[in-house]
Scaffold this motif. Structure first.
Motif, short mmCIF file in Angstrom:
data_model
loop_
_atom_site.label_atom_id
_atom_site.label_comp_id
_atom_site.label_asym_id
_atom_site.label_seq_id
_atom_site.Cartn_x
_atom_site.Cartn_y
_atom_site.Cartn_z
N TYR A 125 19.97 -38.62 1.68
CA TYR A 125 20.27 -38.27 0.29
C TYR A 125 20.17 -39.51 -0.60
CZ TYR A 125 22.99 -37.08 -3.86
OH TYR A 125 23.40 -36.90 -5.16
N HIS A 126 20.73 -40.62 -0.14
CA HIS A 126 20.73 -41.84 -0.94
C HIS A 126 19.30 -42.33 -1.22
CE1 HIS A 126 21.86 -45.79 -2.46
NE2 HIS A 126 21.05 -46.33 -1.57
N PHE A 127 18.46 -42.34 -0.19
CA PHE A 127 17.11 -42.88 -0.35
C PHE A 127 16.13 -41.89 -0.97
CE2 PHE A 127 18.62 -45.75 3.13
CZ PHE A 127 18.45 -46.95 2.44
N HIS A 128 16.35 -40.58 -0.74
CA HIS A 128 15.32 -39.61 -1.14
C HIS A 128 15.86 -38.39 -1.89
CE1 HIS A 128 12.45 -41.91 1.18
NE2 HIS A 128 13.26 -41.84 2.22
N GLY A 129 17.16 -38.31 -2.09
CA GLY A 129 17.72 -37.18 -2.81
C GLY A 129 17.69 -35.88 -2.04
N VAL A 130 17.50 -35.93 -0.70
CA VAL A 130 17.49 -34.71 0.11
C VAL A 130 18.93 -34.18 0.19
CG1 VAL A 130 17.09 -33.74 2.41
CG2 VAL A 130 15.49 -35.42 1.44
N PRO A 131 19.20 -32.96 -0.30
CA PRO A 131 20.58 -32.46 -0.35
C PRO A 131 21.06 -31.92 0.99
CG PRO A 131 19.09 -30.80 -1.22
CD PRO A 131 18.23 -32.00 -0.89
N LYS A 132 22.36 -31.78 1.11
CA LYS A 132 22.96 -31.06 2.24
C LYS A 132 23.50 -29.73 1.73
CE LYS A 132 27.37 -33.62 1.98
NZ LYS A 132 28.32 -32.61 1.55
N TYR A 133 23.54 -28.74 2.62
CA TYR A 133 23.98 -27.40 2.25
C TYR A 133 25.14 -26.98 3.16
CZ TYR A 133 19.37 -27.28 0.00
OH TYR A 133 18.26 -27.57 -0.76
N PRO A 134 26.16 -26.35 2.59
CA PRO A 134 27.27 -25.88 3.43
C PRO A 134 26.83 -24.70 4.29
CG PRO A 134 27.55 -25.15 1.16
CD PRO A 134 26.37 -26.08 1.16
N LEU A 135 27.38 -24.63 5.49
CA LEU A 135 27.11 -23.52 6.39
C LEU A 135 28.24 -22.50 6.31
CD1 LEU A 135 25.94 -25.61 9.48
CD2 LEU A 135 24.48 -24.27 7.96
N LYS A 136 27.93 -21.23 6.57
CA LYS A 136 28.95 -20.19 6.52
C LYS A 136 29.96 -20.37 7.65
CE LYS A 136 26.00 -16.74 4.29
NZ LYS A 136 25.36 -15.40 4.41
N GLU A 137 29.50 -20.88 8.77
CA GLU A 137 30.40 -21.22 9.87
C GLU A 137 29.88 -22.47 10.54
OE1 GLU A 137 28.69 -18.51 13.53
OE2 GLU A 137 30.19 -17.62 12.23
N LYS A 138 30.73 -23.13 11.28
CA LYS A 138 30.38 -24.41 11.87
C LYS A 138 29.24 -24.28 12.88
CE LYS A 138 32.57 -28.41 14.08
NZ LYS A 138 33.84 -28.93 14.67
N ALA A 139 28.24 -25.15 12.76
CA ALA A 139 27.20 -25.26 13.79
C ALA A 139 27.82 -26.04 14.94
CB ALA A 139 25.99 -25.99 13.22
N PHE A 140 28.00 -25.37 16.07
CA PHE A 140 28.89 -25.92 17.09
C PHE A 140 28.44 -25.48 18.47
CE2 PHE A 140 33.46 -25.87 18.85
CZ PHE A 140 33.49 -27.25 19.01
N GLY A 141 28.05 -26.43 19.29
CA GLY A 141 27.65 -26.10 20.65
C GLY A 141 26.49 -26.95 21.11
N VAL A 142 25.85 -26.51 22.18
CA VAL A 142 24.69 -27.21 22.74
C VAL A 142 23.48 -26.30 22.55
CG1 VAL A 142 23.68 -28.22 24.81
CG2 VAL A 142 26.15 -28.38 24.43
N TYR A 143 22.46 -26.83 21.87
CA TYR A 143 21.30 -26.02 21.50
C TYR A 143 20.01 -26.66 22.00
CZ TYR A 143 24.28 -23.30 18.38
OH TYR A 143 25.26 -22.48 17.87
N ARG A 144 19.06 -25.81 22.33
CA ARG A 144 17.76 -26.28 22.75
C ARG A 144 17.00 -26.83 21.55
NH1 ARG A 144 18.29 -27.20 27.74
NH2 ARG A 144 16.05 -27.65 27.68
N HIS A 145 16.33 -27.94 21.76
CA HIS A 145 15.53 -28.59 20.72
C HIS A 145 14.11 -28.81 21.23
CE1 HIS A 145 19.43 -29.27 18.90
NE2 HIS A 145 18.84 -29.77 17.82
N GLN A 146 13.18 -28.91 20.28
CA GLN A 146 11.78 -29.09 20.63
C GLN A 146 11.31 -30.49 20.23
OE1 GLN A 146 12.80 -25.97 19.00
NE2 GLN A 146 13.07 -25.52 21.18
N ASN A 147 10.46 -31.03 21.09
CA ASN A 147 9.81 -32.32 20.85
C ASN A 147 8.56 -32.06 20.02
OD1 ASN A 147 8.33 -34.69 21.00
ND2 ASN A 147 8.60 -34.97 23.21
N LEU A 148 8.63 -32.38 18.73
CA LEU A 148 7.53 -32.10 17.82
C LEU A 148 6.48 -33.20 17.78
CD1 LEU A 148 9.45 -30.65 14.71
CD2 LEU A 148 8.59 -29.45 16.74
N LYS A 149 6.79 -34.37 18.32
CA LYS A 149 5.89 -35.52 18.22
C LYS A 149 5.93 -36.31 19.52
CE LYS A 149 3.18 -37.87 15.32
NZ LYS A 149 2.03 -37.27 14.60
N PRO A 150 5.34 -35.79 20.60
CA PRO A 150 5.40 -36.49 21.89
C PRO A 150 4.82 -37.90 21.85
CG PRO A 150 4.62 -34.24 22.17
CD PRO A 150 4.64 -34.49 20.69
N SER A 151 3.94 -38.18 20.87
CA SER A 151 3.33 -39.51 20.78
C SER A 151 4.24 -40.53 20.12
CB SER A 151 2.02 -39.43 19.98
OG SER A 151 2.26 -38.96 18.66
#
Length: 307
Positions: free
Chosen positions: A150-176
């Protein structure tokens, strides 16, 4: 090489018992090498727990690293004894004349506040600006990542309706990417936050590149070549019990909280959770430190000079 931290820091004994190599000041000066200088701006209330989590990952590198603990000057956390702060921490004002190869800015339990409502926001903005001239590579974590982007680029944060909480699968978008060297295509990452940044806002900034993402939880890791900045919005550094500690804390306090997603075996909170992200946490920190070592100037004073 081991990590160099004060012998009396609580993390020292914990890491030794875990088999992590640590180094005393006496042993460090015998080695005719320049250790990597990494600062940790610790914004978390329980600073001792965060020190151990970060030092554990930094200490796994084969390079010698000297860790400097840094705090906001005018703010006193409630969950860390003052004697610990005075014994082991320096304020940013005390270290701002130094140069660092790496600098970590942690999360903080203030993400539901507007940035201007955070008591130390003005000082943190000065620290972000300072990293551009005094730090070779910055790693911003969770709320620290949201605040930085946010400080460097003004990218905002948004409130969630409920807490994002747990262990989630993620994808490797840039293996290089050098920061994802050795990563699987799909891997688990702990998530614990009340706000989010959105991919559409990040994609509007040409200098930002998304490296990790979850279909359910959104953006996880962003790289910015200018300034060698990384924004990690989740918690690869978490202990096995970090999410359960948060869960039972809220349950005991009567705070409405759902069971953390895909965390307890069979969704049974009486069973001890299994750590399914440890190897990738070590990979990520090891890759960051290796890239820092490969690209940082040998002479610290040249950091930020453009050489």
């Amino acid at each position: 090489m081991p990590i160099k931290i004060p012998d009396t820091l609580p993390a020292f004994e914990t890491l030794v018992n875990e088999g992590v190599r640590v180094m005393t000041e006496t042993a460090a000066v015998r080695q005719d090498i320049r250790p990597l200088q990494i600062g940790l701006l610790n914004l978390m209330p329980n600073k001792i727990k965060t020190e151990i989590q970060i030092a554990r990952l930094i200490g796994a590198t084969p390079l010698q690293v000297e860790l400097t603990l840094v705090r906001i000057g005018g703010y006193r956390p409630k969950n860390t004894p003052e004697e610990h702060l005075f014994a082991f921490y320096e304020t940013w004002e005390e270290v701002k004349g130094r140069k660092f190869d790496g600098f970590i800015i942690t999360g903080a339990p203030v993400e539901t506040l507007d940035y201007d409502e955070v008591t130390y926001w003005d000082e943190l903005k000065r620290i972000f600006d300072w990293t551009e001239t005094h730090v070779h590579s910055t790693l911003n974590v969770c709320w620290g990542a949201m605040a930085g982007i946010y400080h460097f680029h003004g990218v905002p944060k948004y409130p969630l309706k409920e807490k994002a909480f747990g262990v989630y699968r993620h994808q490797n978008l840039k293996p290089s990417s050098v920061y994802l060297n050795g990563f699987s295509d799909d891997f688990a990452v702990p998530v614990s936050r009340w706000t989010e940044v959105r991919r559409a806002d990040i994609d509007r900034v040409p200098s930002l590149e998304v490296l990790m993402e979850s279909k359910e939880m959104g953006v996880c890791l962003v790289h910015e070549k200018k300034g060698n900045r990384l924004y990690m919005f989740n918690h690869v550094e978490y202990d096995s019990t970090s999410l359960s500690d948060e869960y039972f804390r809220d349950v005991d306090a009567g705070v409405p909280i759902k069971l953390p997603h895909d965390y307890f075996p069979h969704n049974d909170s009486t069973l001890p959770p299994q750590n399914r992200w440890r190897s990738h946490a070590h990979l990520f920190f090891g890759n960051w430190i290796n890239e820092m070592y490969q690209t940082t100037p040998y002479e610290l004073e040249k950091i930020g000079s453009g050489d």
